[in-house]
Every structure is written in C-alpha cells, then in structure tokens.
Design a protein around this motif. Sequence first.
Motif, short mmCIF file in Angstrom:
data_model
loop_
_atom_site.label_atom_id
_atom_site.label_comp_id
_atom_site.label_asym_id
_atom_site.label_seq_id
_atom_site.Cartn_x
_atom_site.Cartn_y
_atom_site.Cartn_z
N TRP A 1 0.61 -10.36 10.36
CA TRP A 1 0.31 -9.08 11.33
C TRP A 1 -1.39 -9.60 11.70
CZ3 TRP A 1 2.43 -4.02 10.89
CH2 TRP A 1 3.56 -4.18 9.86
N ALA A 2 -1.58 -8.77 12.79
CA ALA A 2 -2.80 -9.26 13.35
C ALA A 2 -3.95 -7.47 12.71
CB ALA A 2 -2.57 -9.63 15.40
N PHE A 3 -5.42 -8.14 13.18
CA PHE A 3 -5.86 -7.23 13.78
C PHE A 3 -6.99 -6.83 14.95
CE2 PHE A 3 -5.05 -6.67 9.02
CZ PHE A 3 -4.87 -5.73 8.93
N PRO A 4 -7.41 -6.61 15.45
CA PRO A 4 -8.47 -6.52 16.50
C PRO A 4 -9.21 -7.06 16.58
CG PRO A 4 -8.19 -4.30 16.31
CD PRO A 4 -6.83 -4.33 15.10
N ASP A 5 -10.01 -6.67 14.94
CA ASP A 5 -11.96 -6.99 14.58
C ASP A 5 -11.47 -8.33 13.35
OD1 ASP A 5 -10.05 -4.96 13.06
OD2 ASP A 5 -12.17 -4.39 12.53
N VAL A 6 -12.77 -8.41 13.20
CA VAL A 6 -12.52 -9.69 12.23
C VAL A 6 -13.09 -9.22 10.70
CG1 VAL A 6 -13.79 -11.52 11.35
CG2 VAL A 6 -13.72 -11.84 13.61
N ARG A 7 -12.21 -9.35 9.84
CA ARG A 7 -12.28 -8.91 8.36
C ARG A 7 -12.43 -9.69 7.57
NH1 ARG A 7 -8.68 -3.24 8.50
NH2 ARG A 7 -9.19 -2.68 10.87
N ARG B 1 5.79 -2.22 1.30
CA ARG B 1 5.06 -1.65 0.21
C ARG B 1 3.94 -2.79 1.11
NH1 ARG B 1 6.76 -0.47 -4.87
NH2 ARG B 1 6.36 -2.75 -5.85
N TYR B 2 4.60 -4.27 1.07
CA TYR B 2 3.80 -5.36 2.19
C TYR B 2 2.88 -4.85 3.77
CZ TYR B 2 2.62 -9.74 4.00
OH TYR B 2 2.43 -10.52 4.92
N ASP B 3 4.30 -3.89 4.31
CA ASP B 3 4.16 -3.01 5.26
C ASP B 3 3.34 -2.60 6.00
OD1 ASP B 3 5.69 -5.89 5.99
OD2 ASP B 3 8.08 -4.21 6.75
N ASP B 4 3.52 -1.28 4.89
CA ASP B 4 3.45 -0.64 4.79
C ASP B 4 1.22 -0.60 4.48
OD1 ASP B 4 5.08 1.34 4.89
OD2 ASP B 4 5.09 1.76 3.06
N TRP B 5 0.91 -1.35 3.48
CA TRP B 5 -0.61 -2.05 3.70
C TRP B 5 -0.80 -2.53 4.72
CZ3 TRP B 5 -4.04 -6.17 4.41
CH2 TRP B 5 -5.34 -5.77 3.62
N PHE B 6 -0.88 -2.73 5.40
CA PHE B 6 -0.95 -3.30 6.79
C PHE B 6 -1.00 -1.79 7.83
CE2 PHE B 6 0.32 -7.81 4.99
CZ PHE B 6 -0.96 -8.37 5.33
N LEU B 7 0.39 -1.36 7.85
CA LEU B 7 0.24 -0.25 8.51
C LEU B 7 -1.07 0.77 8.29
CD1 LEU B 7 3.95 0.23 8.79
CD2 LEU B 7 3.12 -0.65 10.51
N GLU B 8 -0.90 0.93 7.24
CA GLU B 8 -1.89 2.18 6.67
C GLU B 8 -3.45 1.35 6.83
OE1 GLU B 8 -1.22 2.30 2.52
OE2 GLU B 8 0.46 2.99 3.06
#
Length: 466
Positions: free
Chosen positions: A248-254, A272-279
């Motif tokens: 998974w990728a985020f547009p910002d630095v986390r 639940r793993y996918d949901d962690w990122f989708l949320e």
Amino acid sequence: MSSTDPDTHRAKELERLADQQATRSLLEESPSLLAWLPAARIPSPDTPATRARAVHDLFREIMERAQSAYSANAGDSVARDTLAVGALFGLVTWGPTGRPDPGGRPAASKEVRRGLAGSWLEPPVLADTIRRRVHKQRLLTEFLHTLYDYDAPAPPPQGDITPAPVIPAPPVRRGRARRRFVLTALAAVVTATAVLLAVTRPWSDPPRKIADSARIKDRAVGVEGKESVGSPVKVISVNSLNTGSNSWAFPDVRELSAAELREIGDIGNQTRYDDWFLERDAVPVGLRADQVLLEGNSDRSVRIVGLTLDKTCREPLAGTLFDNPDAGQDDTVMLRVDLDQRFPVVQSSDPDAEEGDYFEHNSISLKQGEQVTVIVLAYTQRQYCEYNLDFEIAHGDETLTQTVKDNGRPFRLSADTSDTGRTHPYDSYGRVYLGGVAVAAVCPSGGGEFIGVDPKTFTYDTRQCS
C-alpha cells in the motif's frame, strides 16, 4: 430408502446449503440437520435459532480440524475433500495455496464457490464439468458420514459461543521474486488468496475459469445497488479481491512507531489487514482486482456490449510505501486492463482468447434476475490513477452507460516506483516499511513484523531488524 429416511432429508439439506451457503438462517430451515446435533452440544435454551448456531459452529470446527490436517500433510485427501465442502458452504474462502481466513466473506456466486471447491480436489477440477458435479455429490455424501462420525468436544460455557479462532497459516517463503510483474506474465498473476478468477458467462457452454478464492469484501453493495435500481442492469455489489500484493502507498510521509508496526504485523486476518490501510486512505500498489456482480433488471433481454475506463492519472504516489509482497503467484485472471495505455482496453488474459478489446468478440446477455460476475484486474507501472468502470448496455433500441464506482468514489491505484535494479531500490519514496518476504530478505528472524528503512540509504545488502 424411504422418503422419510433422515439420511435422505439431511442429504437434501446439505445440497441446499451447498447451493445457497451454510448460513444460520438457512440452517434454521434444515430440521434434519438440527436433529442430528450431538447431545453434548444441544444449547440452552433449545430453539431452532440456537441449534442453527451450534450446528454452524460445529461445521466451522470440522473445517478447522481439516485445515490443521492439511497444513500438516498437503496430501491428506480426506482433509482436502472436507475443505472442498467448506468452500461449497461458504465457510472456507481460501484455496490450497491461500492464507486461511475464517473471517473472510464468502462469494455470493455459487459458481465461484464451486470453482474454489474444485481447486481443493486432487487433481484440481476447475472447469464447470460433469466431473466436478459428480465430485460434488460424492463430497456431500462423505461429509454426511463425517457428521455422523464427528467426535464433537463439549461446548464452551453457556452464553455467547466463542467464535472460531483465526487459523494461523504455515509460513510460505520461497524467496523474493524478481520485481515487478512483467506484462507478458499477467496471464499468471493472481495470488495465494485469489487464484483463478473469471467472467461467468451464462450465454455459452465452454469451460469457465472460476475463482479459486473468494475472500470478498463488500464495498458499495448499498450505494451501487441503490444508484442502479432504475437501470436495465443493476449493480448488486462491487467487491475488492485480494491480489496477494499486500502493498500500500500513502501520498504523504508517515512516521509510525514500533508499537504501530507491531499492531499491523500482528493482524492475522486479511480483511482486517486491508481495512487498516483503507481506513487511513491508503492506495493499493501495482495492481488491483475488483469483482462486479451485475443482474438483469428488465423484462426485456439486455446485453452488455462494452466496458471502458474513465480515468485520470498523474505521477505515482511517493510519500510512504508499505511493501509486503507474498512469496508466490499463481494462475490467471479473465479480464485485465493496462492503465498506462492512453486509451485503456479491457482484454482477456486467456492465452487462447483473441487479442484486443474483449467485447469486440463477446457480449453478456442477461434476462431479468439473471446475474453475471465480471472481474477486472487493473495494473500500472508508471502512474497514480483514479478510474470508473463504464459498462455499455444495449437495451432494445437504446445504448446506455452504467457507471460502476468503488463505494461512491473512483477506484484508485498507484504504480510501485521501487526498483531492485537501483542501488537504493526505494529512494523514490519519502518513507518505506518492509514486511512479508521483503523484510525476510534483510531480517530472516523478523517474523511477521514490519520494519522501517531509510529509502535514501537502504540496500538489499543491508541486514537490519529494526
């Protein structure tokens, strides 16, 4: 055998469960199976609803035992046959190479569940053939005997029955594959949890490739269904399928703490793993597969004659990457689309299919109430894209467009800009966290945890576990 014989009634009830899923509500309407319940498991109060729940939990226990036996010995034919029945019932949502996920959502499509069941057989029976239907009868008969022979342990204390625990998957580490996928290998892209995906084509008889896994996550069932009520083709559901990428990728630095990384690493359930990122508004990387369930919604026959993508693209996301690839990939998907094309064309990845737009050579006819499952795998190597699926529908003298979105918003996908050919393979990102076989390459003792690395200095010659 008389028509009043309980074996006959139970066999018919099992057949119905295989056709419609072994839900508690359907079990309530299965009096012969409820009467079978071992005395030690009869609940208090004893009602059809509580018995149905107890039978459902016993079915899950049987599947857990079979999965444990299969994990210990992949050649255990009894375990494989039992898991095949579990797939028919919607209790087993993973294939032989998949990660066990008792909490996974079963496929609504009977054909998808049958295809998954066929993958458990040895040798696998993936096409919708007479041989697979014969196997189905044999499997249900054997499962009936399994029920009679089942040594049911005593139930937990009265109250809520403890839900089935997550079955830990045995580690599978076959070495990190050369990154990333090559376009000519897309006919072999699907993963440990989504092996054979397909378009169900009710208008023709040839063998069909059916999903080996149907870990479905309902997104947009209400939204899409509501939006399309007046259309001659109704969108019943839009479901995201696990491709095995797990990245998974985020547009910002986390920046995540060690505790947060352990939290992600400890998630033992794919949903639940996918949901962690989708949320947290993350975007899948490299490729995504989405299953669209369509239904005829007109008293006149309608045909789906085209599928195009309405897309907008820009530079790929470069903020934070969670790179967590699986160890291996298997088999094929039916439809694929390259988002890097200026005008993307939906194609079949069946090696025997004609080149070009799938709908130049095929159409999908739907009568009222008839359903079809379309699975589209999209991929990009260069961009971040947002897109909708526009189905072209011929209805009488009209040609209409049915737009399908992901829970009311565009589908989103970002290219993975990392490259193992570079000295610093992740230097295009601001922050990187490694998991799966990626972390195993630099920290063999890392277990299931993620580790953070500095993308500007990291190399695969590095050995670090924190």
